[in-house]
Motif scaffolding. Structure first.
Motif, PDB file in Angstrom:
ATOM      1  N   ALA A   1       0.827  -1.205   0.000  1.00 49.39           N
ATOM      2  CA  ALA A   1       0.000   0.000   0.000  1.00 49.39           C
ATOM      3  C   ALA A   1       0.866   1.262   0.000  1.00 49.39           C
ATOM      4  O   ALA A   1       0.597   2.216  -0.740  1.00 49.39           O
ATOM      5  N   LEU A   2       1.925   1.264   0.818  1.00 47.77           N
ATOM      6  CA  LEU A   2       2.812   2.425   0.865  1.00 47.77           C
ATOM      7  C   LEU A   2       3.547   2.616  -0.453  1.00 47.77           C
ATOM      8  O   LEU A   2       3.733   3.756  -0.918  1.00 47.77           O
ATOM      9  N   GLN A   3       3.969   1.531  -1.082  1.00 49.42           N
ATOM     10  CA  GLN A   3       4.652   1.644  -2.369  1.00 49.42           C
ATOM     11  C   GLN A   3       3.715   2.197  -3.436  1.00 49.42           C
ATOM     12  O   GLN A   3       4.132   3.015  -4.274  1.00 49.42           O
ATOM     13  N   LEU A   4       2.454   1.784  -3.412  1.00 46.39           N
ATOM     14  CA  LEU A   4       1.496   2.313  -4.372  1.00 46.39           C
ATOM     15  C   LEU A   4       1.324   3.821  -4.208  1.00 46.39           C
ATOM     16  O   LEU A   4       1.217   4.562  -5.199  1.00 46.39           O
ATOM     17  N   VAL A   5       1.303   4.289  -2.958  1.00 52.27           N
ATOM     18  CA  VAL A   5       1.198   5.732  -2.715  1.00 52.27           C
ATOM     19  C   VAL A   5       2.454   6.443  -3.206  1.00 52.27           C
ATOM     20  O   VAL A   5       2.373   7.510  -3.846  1.00 52.27           O
ATOM     21  N   ASN A   6       3.615   5.867  -2.931  1.00 52.29           N
ATOM     22  CA  ASN A   6       4.880   6.464  -3.406  1.00 52.29           C
ATOM     23  C   ASN A   6       4.944   6.520  -4.926  1.00 52.29           C
ATOM     24  O   ASN A   6       5.614   7.393  -5.489  1.00 52.29           O
ATOM     25  N   ASN A   7       4.248   5.598  -5.589  1.00 52.07           N
ATOM     26  CA  ASN A   7       4.232   5.575  -7.056  1.00 52.07           C
ATOM     27  C   ASN A   7       3.168   6.486  -7.654  1.00 52.07           C
ATOM     28  O   ASN A   7       3.006   6.518  -8.868  1.00 52.07           O
ATOM     29  N   GLY A   8       2.456   7.206  -6.807  1.00 55.64           N
ATOM     30  CA  GLY A   8       1.504   8.192  -7.307  1.00 55.64           C
ATOM     31  C   GLY A   8       0.042   7.832  -7.176  1.00 55.64           C
ATOM     32  O   GLY A   8      -0.827   8.629  -7.561  1.00 55.64           O
ATOM     33  N   MET A   9      -0.287   6.685  -6.646  1.00 54.12           N
ATOM     34  CA  MET A   9      -1.687   6.301  -6.491  1.00 54.12           C
ATOM     35  C   MET A   9      -2.312   7.075  -5.336  1.00 54.12           C
ATOM     36  O   MET A   9      -1.665   7.313  -4.321  1.00 54.12           O
ATOM     37  N   PRO A  10      -3.578   7.492  -5.473  1.00 50.03           N
ATOM     38  CA  PRO A  10      -4.260   8.169  -4.371  1.00 50.03           C
ATOM     39  C   PRO A  10      -4.270   7.307  -3.111  1.00 50.03           C
ATOM     40  O   PRO A  10      -4.403   6.084  -3.178  1.00 50.03           O
ATOM     41  N   VAL A  11      -4.129   7.967  -1.963  1.00 46.77           N
ATOM     42  CA  VAL A  11      -4.020   7.250  -0.685  1.00 46.77           C
ATOM     43  C   VAL A  11      -5.223   6.343  -0.421  1.00 46.77           C
ATOM     44  O   VAL A  11      -5.050   5.170  -0.057  1.00 46.77           O
ATOM     45  N   PRO A  12      -6.470   6.840  -0.584  1.00 46.92           N
ATOM     46  CA  PRO A  12      -7.606   5.955  -0.285  1.00 46.92           C
ATOM     47  C   PRO A  12      -7.613   4.682  -1.130  1.00 46.92           C
ATOM     48  O   PRO A  12      -7.909   3.589  -0.616  1.00 46.92           O
ATOM     49  N   LEU A  13      -7.285   4.813  -2.418  1.00 45.22           N
ATOM     50  CA  LEU A  13      -7.278   3.641  -3.290  1.00 45.22           C
ATOM     51  C   LEU A  13      -6.165   2.674  -2.906  1.00 45.22           C
ATOM     52  O   LEU A  13      -6.369   1.449  -2.878  1.00 45.22           O
ATOM     53  N   ALA A  14      -4.984   3.208  -2.583  1.00 43.37           N
ATOM     54  CA  ALA A  14      -3.861   2.352  -2.184  1.00 43.37           C
ATOM     55  C   ALA A  14      -4.193   1.605  -0.895  1.00 43.37           C
ATOM     56  O   ALA A  14      -3.900   0.400  -0.774  1.00 43.37           O
ATOM     57  N   MET A  15      -4.790   2.291   0.064  1.00 43.77           N
ATOM     58  CA  MET A  15      -5.159   1.632   1.316  1.00 43.77           C
ATOM     59  C   MET A  15      -6.244   0.585   1.092  1.00 43.77           C
ATOM     60  O   MET A  15      -6.256  -0.475   1.733  1.00 43.77           O
ATOM     61  N   LEU A  16      -7.151   0.868   0.177  1.00 47.22           N
ATOM     62  CA  LEU A  16      -8.203  -0.089  -0.153  1.00 47.22           C
ATOM     63  C   LEU A  16      -7.602  -1.345  -0.775  1.00 47.22           C
ATOM     64  O   LEU A  16      -8.008  -2.477  -0.441  1.00 47.22           O
ATOM     65  N   ILE A  17      -6.622  -1.168  -1.649  1.00 44.76           N
ATOM     66  CA  ILE A  17      -5.970  -2.319  -2.280  1.00 44.76           C
ATOM     67  C   ILE A  17      -5.171  -3.112  -1.250  1.00 44.76           C
ATOM     68  O   ILE A  17      -5.246  -4.349  -1.188  1.00 44.76           O
ATOM     69  N   GLY A  18      -4.388  -2.417  -0.407  1.00 50.51           N
ATOM     70  CA  GLY A  18      -3.603  -3.101   0.612  1.00 50.51           C
ATOM     71  C   GLY A  18      -4.488  -3.833   1.615  1.00 50.51           C
ATOM     72  O   GLY A  18      -4.261  -5.009   1.921  1.00 50.51           O
ATOM     73  N   GLY A  19      -5.514  -3.142   2.098  1.00 47.13           N
ATOM     74  CA  GLY A  19      -6.434  -3.777   3.038  1.00 47.13           C
ATOM     75  C   GLY A  19      -7.227  -4.902   2.392  1.00 47.13           C
ATOM     76  O   GLY A  19      -7.474  -5.941   3.016  1.00 47.13           O
ATOM     77  N   GLY A  20      -7.606  -4.702   1.138  1.00 45.67           N
ATOM     78  CA  GLY A  20      -8.347  -5.742   0.429  1.00 45.67           C
ATOM     79  C   GLY A  20      -7.510  -6.988   0.219  1.00 45.67           C
ATOM     80  O   GLY A  20      -8.017  -8.117   0.326  1.00 45.67           O
ATOM     81  N   SER A  21      -6.216  -6.798  -0.062  1.00 50.36           N
ATOM     82  CA  SER A  21      -5.334  -7.968  -0.224  1.00 50.36           C
ATOM     83  C   SER A  21      -5.212  -8.732   1.091  1.00 50.36           C
ATOM     84  O   SER A  21      -5.165  -9.965   1.108  1.00 50.36           O
ATOM     85  N   ALA A  22      -5.165  -7.994   2.213  1.00 53.17           N
ATOM     86  CA  ALA A  22      -5.099  -8.647   3.528  1.00 53.17           C
ATOM     87  C   ALA A  22      -6.373  -9.454   3.789  1.00 53.17           C
ATOM     88  O   ALA A  22      -6.315 -10.594   4.259  1.00 53.17           O
ATOM     89  N   ILE A  23      -7.512  -8.869   3.481  1.00 54.94           N
ATOM     90  CA  ILE A  23      -8.791  -9.567   3.685  1.00 54.94           C
ATOM     91  C   ILE A  23      -8.864 -10.821   2.819  1.00 54.94           C
ATOM     92  O   ILE A  23      -9.324 -11.881   3.267  1.00 54.94           O
TER      93      ILE A  23
END
Length: 328
Positions: free
Chosen positions: A82-104
């Motif tokens: 999730a942090l790498q996605l944000v560093n690569n320019g992805m919006p924070v909410p979407l990156a957190m959704l992807i990171g959290g979704g992968s955990a789920i």
């Protein structure tokens, strides 16, 4: 006879562990220079909080007669991604959704493997931990350490924020512990979890939806692991994926068992986890201040864990049904 039983119940493992924590804290405060300082207390609270958050989820899982060894790998890789996605320019909410979704998703997979495929939890979650780390480093995360982006907004407060002077990691730990304790003690899901941990076959016969409950239990564990990862990353401004190779998962199990939750399942509660967290967190902090070598610390932790499991085997013996399940 009644008085003897009453006196026996006055002395519990939880009370013994809490008494040891108080004595250890007082001893370190009086005789260990640098222990009772503002910086060290802040460090202690931070480390205790992350360890406690993970232990709360592990405790609830063990109460249900299972175990989750993929928790640390899931915490590290989902948050790092999730942090790498944000560093690569992805919006924070979407990156957190992807990171959290992968955990789920991983939590659901763990639950399905244990509940429906009927792989023993020890082996299922150990295998998924290896897959998470291997696939994550090979296909998703380009470096061992992913640094915290500057535009995380309120999420960064999870590690650095304070409320009335109290560090935010401690508050997150307290809120999660209280929430899961309420769920385990006062909801149908909690009663089902205790019933499954006590005797899975009997729970199934009496109408408890064993498989869906286990899947949900692993899903909750994955969500809590993701939250713990956010707290860890925002507190130290990075997420090191190599934390998967440390003994953190064994420290989590040590907290749970030492606090008084039986590995056989169906016994103990979240309060046991809080007490175990205080003791182990203080002990580990003291060993660090005393400059005990890392390898020696690992040996001591392993010895304590082995002793705690042996004591648990005596206090909470596994019956024939538990042995047939192969849960631990």
């Amino acid at each position: 006879m009644t008085r003897a039983v009453s006196r026996k119940r006055l002395i519990t493992q939880e009370k013994i562990v809490f008494a040891i924590f108080v004595l250890l804290f007082l001893g370190f405060s009086l005789f260990l220079p640098g222990f009772l300082t503002a910086n060290n207390v802040a460090l202690l609270l931070q480390s205790v909080s992350v360890l406690g958050i993970l232990s709360v989820a592990m405790g609830a899982t063990i109460i249900a007669g299972a175990i989750d060894l993929s928790m640390v790998a899931l915490m590290a890789m989902s948050v790092a991604w999730a942090l790498q996605l944000v560093n690569n320019g992805m919006p924070v909410p979407l990156a957190m959704l992807i990171g959290g979704g992968s955990a789920i998703l991983v939590g659901i997979i763990n639950g399905v493997l244990v509940a429906y495929v009927e792989i023993p939890p020890l082996f299922a979650t150990l295998a998924t931990a290896a897959c998470i780390y291997g696939f994550g480093r090979f296909g998703l995360i380009s470096q061992d350490t992913v640094y915290l982006p500057k535009n995380l907004g309120w999420i960064a407060e999870l590690g650095h924020g304070r409320v009335y002077g109290l560090p935010m990691p401690v508050i997150v730990f307290a809120v999660l512990a209280a929430a899961i304790a309420l769920v385990m003690n006062y909801t149908k899901f909690g009663r089902f979890a205790y019933a499954i941990g006590d005797n899975r076959a009997t729970a199934r016969i009496t109408g408890v939806p064993v498989r869906p409950v286990l899947v949900l239990q692993y899903t909750v564990s994955a969500i809590v692991a993701f939250i713990a990862g956010l707290v860890q990353a925002t507190a130290i401004n990075s997420m090191n994926t190599r934390i998967t190779d440390t003994l953190l998962i064994y420290e989590v199990i040590l907290v749970v068992v030492l606090g008084g939750i039986g590995l056989s399942g169906g016994k103990g509660g979240i309060r046991n986890v809080v007490v175990g967290t205080l003791l182990i967190g203080t002990f580990l902090n003291g060993m660090t201040i005393m400059n005990i070598q890392f390898t020696a610390q690992n040996a001591i932790k392993g010895l304590i864990l082995l002793t705690a499991i042996a004591i648990d085997q005596v206090i909470n013996p596994r019956d024939e049904q538990t042995s047939q399940q192969g849960d631990i």
